[in-house]
Scaffold this motif. Structure first.
Motif, PDB file in Angstrom:
ATOM      1  N   THR A  41       0.766  -1.226  -0.144  1.00 52.91           N
ATOM      2  CA  THR A  41      -0.013   0.036   0.100  1.00 52.91           C
ATOM      3  C   THR A  41       0.864   1.168  -0.079  1.00 52.91           C
ATOM      4  O   THR A  41       0.518   2.201  -0.704  1.00 52.91           O
ATOM      5  CB  THR A  41      -0.999  -0.122   1.110  1.00 52.91           C
ATOM      6  OG1 THR A  41      -1.636  -1.053   1.390  1.00 52.91           O
ATOM      7  CG2 THR A  41      -1.965   1.180   1.265  1.00 52.91           C
ATOM      8  N   GLY A  42       1.908   1.214   0.957  1.00 53.26           N
ATOM      9  CA  GLY A  42       2.836   2.439   1.042  1.00 53.26           C
ATOM     10  C   GLY A  42       3.503   2.544  -0.424  1.00 53.26           C
ATOM     11  O   GLY A  42       3.739   3.792  -0.767  1.00 53.26           O
ATOM     12  N   LEU A  80       0.881   8.100   6.335  1.00 54.48           N
ATOM     13  CA  LEU A  80       2.165   7.747   5.476  1.00 54.48           C
ATOM     14  C   LEU A  80       2.845   9.021   5.165  1.00 54.48           C
ATOM     15  O   LEU A  80       4.021   9.191   5.194  1.00 54.48           O
ATOM     16  CB  LEU A  80       1.890   6.902   4.564  1.00 54.48           C
ATOM     17  CG  LEU A  80       2.972   6.530   3.426  1.00 54.48           C
ATOM     18  CD1 LEU A  80       4.062   5.896   4.450  1.00 54.48           C
ATOM     19  CD2 LEU A  80       2.748   5.551   2.257  1.00 54.48           C
ATOM     20  N   ILE A  81       2.045  10.017   4.572  1.00 52.44           N
ATOM     21  CA  ILE A  81       2.726  11.362   4.102  1.00 52.44           C
ATOM     22  C   ILE A  81       3.310  12.126   5.398  1.00 52.44           C
ATOM     23  O   ILE A  81       4.417  12.520   5.000  1.00 52.44           O
ATOM     24  CB  ILE A  81       1.685  12.191   3.335  1.00 52.44           C
ATOM     25  CG1 ILE A  81       1.313  11.444   2.023  1.00 52.44           C
ATOM     26  CG2 ILE A  81       2.190  13.390   3.136  1.00 52.44           C
ATOM     27  CD1 ILE A  81       0.038  12.092   1.147  1.00 52.44           C
ATOM     28  N   GLU A  82       2.705  12.052   6.548  1.00 53.77           N
ATOM     29  CA  GLU A  82       3.143  12.641   7.581  1.00 53.77           C
ATOM     30  C   GLU A  82       4.462  11.908   8.025  1.00 53.77           C
ATOM     31  O   GLU A  82       5.381  12.728   8.187  1.00 53.77           O
ATOM     32  CB  GLU A  82       2.283  12.604   8.706  1.00 53.77           C
ATOM     33  CG  GLU A  82       0.952  13.251   8.865  1.00 53.77           C
ATOM     34  CD  GLU A  82       1.135  14.657   9.430  1.00 53.77           C
ATOM     35  OE1 GLU A  82       2.027  14.742  10.243  1.00 53.77           O
ATOM     36  OE2 GLU A  82       0.444  15.666   8.993  1.00 53.77           O
ATOM     37  N   ALA A  83       4.589  10.849   7.839  1.00 51.53           N
ATOM     38  CA  ALA A  83       5.923   9.950   8.268  1.00 51.53           C
ATOM     39  C   ALA A  83       6.981  10.248   7.187  1.00 51.53           C
ATOM     40  O   ALA A  83       8.249  10.645   7.580  1.00 51.53           O
ATOM     41  CB  ALA A  83       5.771   8.515   8.418  1.00 51.53           C
ATOM     42  N   LEU A  84       6.633  10.491   5.912  1.00 54.73           N
ATOM     43  CA  LEU A  84       7.564  10.608   4.947  1.00 54.73           C
ATOM     44  C   LEU A  84       7.952  12.142   5.079  1.00 54.73           C
ATOM     45  O   LEU A  84       9.252  12.319   4.698  1.00 54.73           O
ATOM     46  CB  LEU A  84       7.061  10.524   3.313  1.00 54.73           C
ATOM     47  CG  LEU A  84       6.507   9.003   3.031  1.00 54.73           C
ATOM     48  CD1 LEU A  84       5.675   8.771   1.719  1.00 54.73           C
ATOM     49  CD2 LEU A  84       8.077   8.096   3.077  1.00 54.73           C
ATOM     50  N   ILE A  85       7.276  12.890   5.251  1.00 56.67           N
ATOM     51  CA  ILE A  85       7.799  14.285   5.506  1.00 56.67           C
ATOM     52  C   ILE A  85       8.607  14.557   6.917  1.00 56.67           C
ATOM     53  O   ILE A  85       9.742  15.075   6.684  1.00 56.67           O
ATOM     54  CB  ILE A  85       6.350  15.240   5.683  1.00 56.67           C
ATOM     55  CG1 ILE A  85       5.611  15.684   4.428  1.00 56.67           C
ATOM     56  CG2 ILE A  85       6.781  16.636   6.291  1.00 56.67           C
ATOM     57  CD1 ILE A  85       4.361  16.138   4.712  1.00 56.67           C
ATOM     58  N   LYS A  88      11.782  13.363   6.045  1.00 58.36           N
ATOM     59  CA  LYS A  88      12.556  14.237   4.800  1.00 58.36           C
ATOM     60  C   LYS A  88      12.719  13.543   3.464  1.00 58.36           C
ATOM     61  O   LYS A  88      13.467  13.975   2.643  1.00 58.36           O
ATOM     62  CB  LYS A  88      13.985  14.855   5.146  1.00 58.36           C
ATOM     63  CG  LYS A  88      13.513  15.864   6.314  1.00 58.36           C
ATOM     64  CD  LYS A  88      15.367  16.472   6.958  1.00 58.36           C
ATOM     65  CE  LYS A  88      15.071  17.296   8.077  1.00 58.36           C
ATOM     66  NZ  LYS A  88      14.200  16.989   9.089  1.00 58.36           N
ATOM     67  N   LEU A  89      11.785  12.678   3.271  1.00 58.05           N
ATOM     68  CA  LEU A  89      11.648  11.749   2.104  1.00 58.05           C
ATOM     69  C   LEU A  89      10.889  12.539   0.900  1.00 58.05           C
ATOM     70  O   LEU A  89      11.072  12.012  -0.268  1.00 58.05           O
ATOM     71  CB  LEU A  89      11.186  10.390   2.280  1.00 58.05           C
ATOM     72  CG  LEU A  89      12.108   9.559   3.414  1.00 58.05           C
ATOM     73  CD1 LEU A  89      11.385   8.383   3.879  1.00 58.05           C
ATOM     74  CD2 LEU A  89      13.422   9.455   2.572  1.00 58.05           C
ATOM     75  N   VAL A  90      10.086  13.422   1.306  1.00 55.02           N
ATOM     76  CA  VAL A  90       9.081  14.067   0.648  1.00 55.02           C
ATOM     77  C   VAL A  90       8.948  15.656   1.057  1.00 55.02           C
ATOM     78  O   VAL A  90       9.308  15.847   1.951  1.00 55.02           O
ATOM     79  CB  VAL A  90       7.594  13.575   0.314  1.00 55.02           C
ATOM     80  CG1 VAL A  90       7.552  11.991  -0.212  1.00 55.02           C
ATOM     81  CG2 VAL A  90       6.844  13.469   1.679  1.00 55.02           C
ATOM     82  N   LYS A  91       8.455  16.562   0.090  1.00 50.95           N
ATOM     83  CA  LYS A  91       8.342  17.878   0.332  1.00 50.95           C
ATOM     84  C   LYS A  91       7.134  18.366  -0.269  1.00 50.95           C
ATOM     85  O   LYS A  91       6.563  18.017  -1.396  1.00 50.95           O
ATOM     86  CB  LYS A  91       9.545  18.663  -0.571  1.00 50.95           C
ATOM     87  CG  LYS A  91      10.940  18.420   0.098  1.00 50.95           C
ATOM     88  CD  LYS A  91      11.860  19.003  -0.911  1.00 50.95           C
ATOM     89  CE  LYS A  91      13.216  18.783  -0.396  1.00 50.95           C
ATOM     90  NZ  LYS A  91      14.340  19.751  -0.947  1.00 50.95           N
ATOM     91  N   ILE A  92       6.414  19.139   0.508  1.00 47.83           N
ATOM     92  CA  ILE A  92       5.264  19.968   0.051  1.00 47.83           C
ATOM     93  C   ILE A  92       5.482  20.965  -0.957  1.00 47.83           C
ATOM     94  O   ILE A  92       6.532  21.768  -0.489  1.00 47.83           O
ATOM     95  CB  ILE A  92       4.494  20.578   1.424  1.00 47.83           C
ATOM     96  CG1 ILE A  92       3.891  19.432   2.341  1.00 47.83           C
ATOM     97  CG2 ILE A  92       3.282  21.140   0.666  1.00 47.83           C
ATOM     98  CD1 ILE A  92       3.355  19.940   3.472  1.00 47.83           C
TER      99      ILE A  92
END
Length: 93
Positions: A41-42, A80-85, A88-92
């Motif tokens: 899923t992730g 998941l998005i919160e964890a990735l943020i 520092k794996l993703v950026k808004i």
């Protein structure tokens, strides 16, 4: 708090390696040397992030793909998005 209409993209320093034919993946941030494991899923959510799909659109797609309730889909996407943020794996955008 993440908004459902925000654009979020993978950090360019992140390398993704899919394992077990798309059932799992490992993300490695080349700058921080931190890694993060994704289940099926992730990985699906990560692929949607890579294709510039908003969290809201992900929430609409997840129930069809994984047979989960809309509420569970929203919870999974946002967590998941919160964890990735945080990693520092993703950026808004």
């Amino acid at each position: 708090m993440i908004k459902l209409d925000q654009r979020i993209k993978p950090d360019p320093d992140v390398v993704v390696t899919e394992l077990e034919e798309g059932k799992e993946a490992v993300l490695l941030h080349l700058g921080t040397k931190n890694y993060f494991t994704l289940n099926e899923t992730g990985l699906f959510i990560w692929q949607m992030l890579s294709n510039n799909i908003t969290p809201g659109e992900m929430c609409d797609t997840l129930p069809e793909k994984f047979d989960v309730s809309p509420e569970k889909a929203k919870e999974s996407v946002l967590n998941l998005i919160e964890a990735l943020i945080n990693e520092k794996l993703v950026k808004i955008v």
